[in-house]
Design a protein around this motif. Structure first.
Motif, PDB file in Angstrom:
ATOM      1  N   GLU A  50       0.841  -1.207   0.000  1.00  8.82           N
ATOM      2  CA  GLU A  50       0.000   0.000   0.000  1.00  8.82           C
ATOM      3  C   GLU A  50       0.875   1.257   0.000  1.00  8.82           C
ATOM      4  N   SER A  53       2.463   1.802  -3.384  1.00 11.21           N
ATOM      5  CA  SER A  53       1.442   2.260  -4.328  1.00 11.21           C
ATOM      6  C   SER A  53       1.152   3.746  -4.151  1.00 11.21           C
ATOM      7  N   ARG A  57       1.846   6.770  -6.857  1.00  7.58           N
ATOM      8  CA  ARG A  57       0.772   7.655  -7.300  1.00  7.58           C
ATOM      9  C   ARG A  57       1.060   9.120  -6.947  1.00  7.58           C
ATOM     10  N   ASN A 231       1.265  -1.005  -8.440  1.00 11.67           N
ATOM     11  CA  ASN A 231      -0.155  -0.658  -8.464  1.00 11.67           C
ATOM     12  C   ASN A 231      -0.998  -1.809  -9.003  1.00 11.67           C
ATOM     13  N   LEU A 232      -0.453  -2.497 -10.022  1.00 12.79           N
ATOM     14  CA  LEU A 232      -1.152  -3.666 -10.545  1.00 12.79           C
ATOM     15  C   LEU A 232      -1.295  -4.731  -9.461  1.00 12.79           C
ATOM     16  N   ARG A 234      -1.275  -4.292  -6.233  1.00 14.65           N
ATOM     17  CA  ARG A 234      -2.204  -3.811  -5.200  1.00 14.65           C
ATOM     18  C   ARG A 234      -3.650  -4.068  -5.610  1.00 14.65           C
ATOM     19  N   VAL A 235      -3.982  -3.789  -6.870  1.00 10.04           N
ATOM     20  CA  VAL A 235      -5.341  -4.010  -7.364  1.00 10.04           C
ATOM     21  C   VAL A 235      -5.671  -5.503  -7.364  1.00 10.04           C
ATOM     22  N   LEU A 236      -4.719  -6.308  -7.801  1.00  9.39           N
ATOM     23  CA  LEU A 236      -4.959  -7.754  -7.841  1.00  9.39           C
ATOM     24  C   LEU A 236      -5.186  -8.318  -6.434  1.00  9.39           C
ATOM     25  N   ALA A 238      -6.398  -6.717  -3.914  1.00  4.03           N
ATOM     26  CA  ALA A 238      -7.683  -6.238  -3.406  1.00  4.03           C
ATOM     27  C   ALA A 238      -8.864  -6.954  -4.056  1.00  4.03           C
ATOM     28  N   ARG A 239      -8.764  -7.215  -5.361  1.00  2.00           N
ATOM     29  CA  ARG A 239      -9.910  -7.759  -6.093  1.00  2.00           C
ATOM     30  C   ARG A 239      -9.893  -9.281  -6.221  1.00  2.00           C
ATOM     31  N   ARG A 241      -8.100 -11.675  -4.108  1.00  2.00           N
ATOM     32  CA  ARG A 241      -7.290 -12.082  -2.956  1.00  2.00           C
ATOM     33  C   ARG A 241      -7.008 -13.581  -2.964  1.00  2.00           C
TER      34      ARG A 241
END
Length: 305
Positions: A50, A53, A57, A231-232, A234-236, A238-239, A241
């Motif tokens: 996190e 990321s 950003r 970032n990729l 982090r998204v993976l 989160a979505r 797991r």
């Protein structure tokens, strides 16, 4: 994925986080051992992902300076980072990498069989972490995915190693960009990828001799690679797991090939030697350390009555 090993005694937190960083940084100089795996074991993996990321950003947000919103957006992202945890962890990682290049790397070179046995036992036991996090969510599909990931990691870690004596700085940057992705992905070893690229020993020498151009090229490549990947990831996480945890489990399992104690000069496995019993005991000792950490984590995670 929630971080674990929550600190119940705030005054000790900076020292504990510094120790976590030391562990993560120390294993990063050992081929075959993943810093991401250790971050997962000691409970700061999600926090670091996190934080990375948000920092990436924040840098991207600075591109919006002409419209006057870049600074405020960048500061908002930086404020979202848990610096009280991340700062001491990063300090510990940097110290460990610098010291490890001088201490741990020679130890691995002088006693390669024993050190691989210890780290192999630790990584084998650390498989409990993603397995425990998934719990009853395991399905045959996730098991199959983990199997494919294990097979892929097994093949990659079986690649013969070499050494590039005087690499061009562009190659150094490209190798760093790939290796840093392994740093944040449990089961993949950035040091091992450098070994495959032929830059492991060269990088250690550059760190020890303070080769500024080499270190700068490596740092630029690492920043670029991290920016593109974190970032990729982090998204993976989160979505997807469950899928990511299954992948981590497989990668960690397959990467154990790199830690088979008996290897030749090119990193290829050889039959067990007459020291099989002592090496097995060292592996059990390494596993016991991780199991102790897991037990402490479970105790701290248990809600107080």
């Amino acid at each position: 994925m929630a971080d674990h090993l929550a600190d119940r005694r705030p005054p000790l937190r900076p020292a504990l986080d510094l120790g976590r960083g030391l562990l993560i940084g120390a294993v990063e100089v050992v081929p075959g051992v993943s810093g991401g795996t250790v971050a997962l074991i000691v409970g700061v993996y999600t926090t670091l992902i996190e934080a990375a990321s948000h920092v990436v950003r924040a840098v991207v947000a600075l591109g919006d300076l002409p419209r006057g919103r870049g600074i405020s957006r960048a500061l908002a992202h930086l404020a979202a980072v848990r610096w009280s945890v991340v700062a001491p962890v990063l300090v510990g990682m940097v110290l460990a990498v610098v010291l490890g290049a001088r201490v741990l790397a020679p130890l691995v070179e002088e006693h390669p069989t024993a050190t691989r046995a210890v780290f192999g036992g630790m990584i084998a036991a650390s498989l409990l972490i993603p397995v425990r996090l998934l719990g009853r969510s395991w399905t045959w599909r996730l098991s199959l995915l983990a199997g494919f990931a294990a097979a892929g990691a097994f093949l990659v870690t079986g690649l013969p190693s070499s050494r590039v004596i005087d690499p061009p700085l562009l190659l150094v940057a490209l190798a760093a960009a790939v290796a840093v992705c392994a740093l944040v992905m449990p089961g993949l070893s950035g040091a091992f990828l450098l070994l495959v690229f032929g830059l492991y020993e060269t990088t250690l020498v550059a760190v020890n001799e303070r080769d500024v151009p080499y270190i700068l090229a490596f740092a630029i490549g690492a920043v670029v690679g991290l920016s593109l990947f974190v970032n990729l990831l982090r998204v993976l996480l989160a979505r997807f797991r469950e899928i990511m945890l299954a992948l981590m489990t497989g990668l960690m399992l397959g990467s154990l090939r790199a830690l088979w104690p008996w290897q030749d000069a090119f990193g290829q496995a050889t039959p067990a030697g007459p020291d099989a019993v002592p090496m097995a005991l060292l592996a059990l000792g390494g596993a016991a350390v991780v199991l102790l950490v897991v037990a402490m984590q479970a105790r701290l995670d248990r809600p107080r009555r």
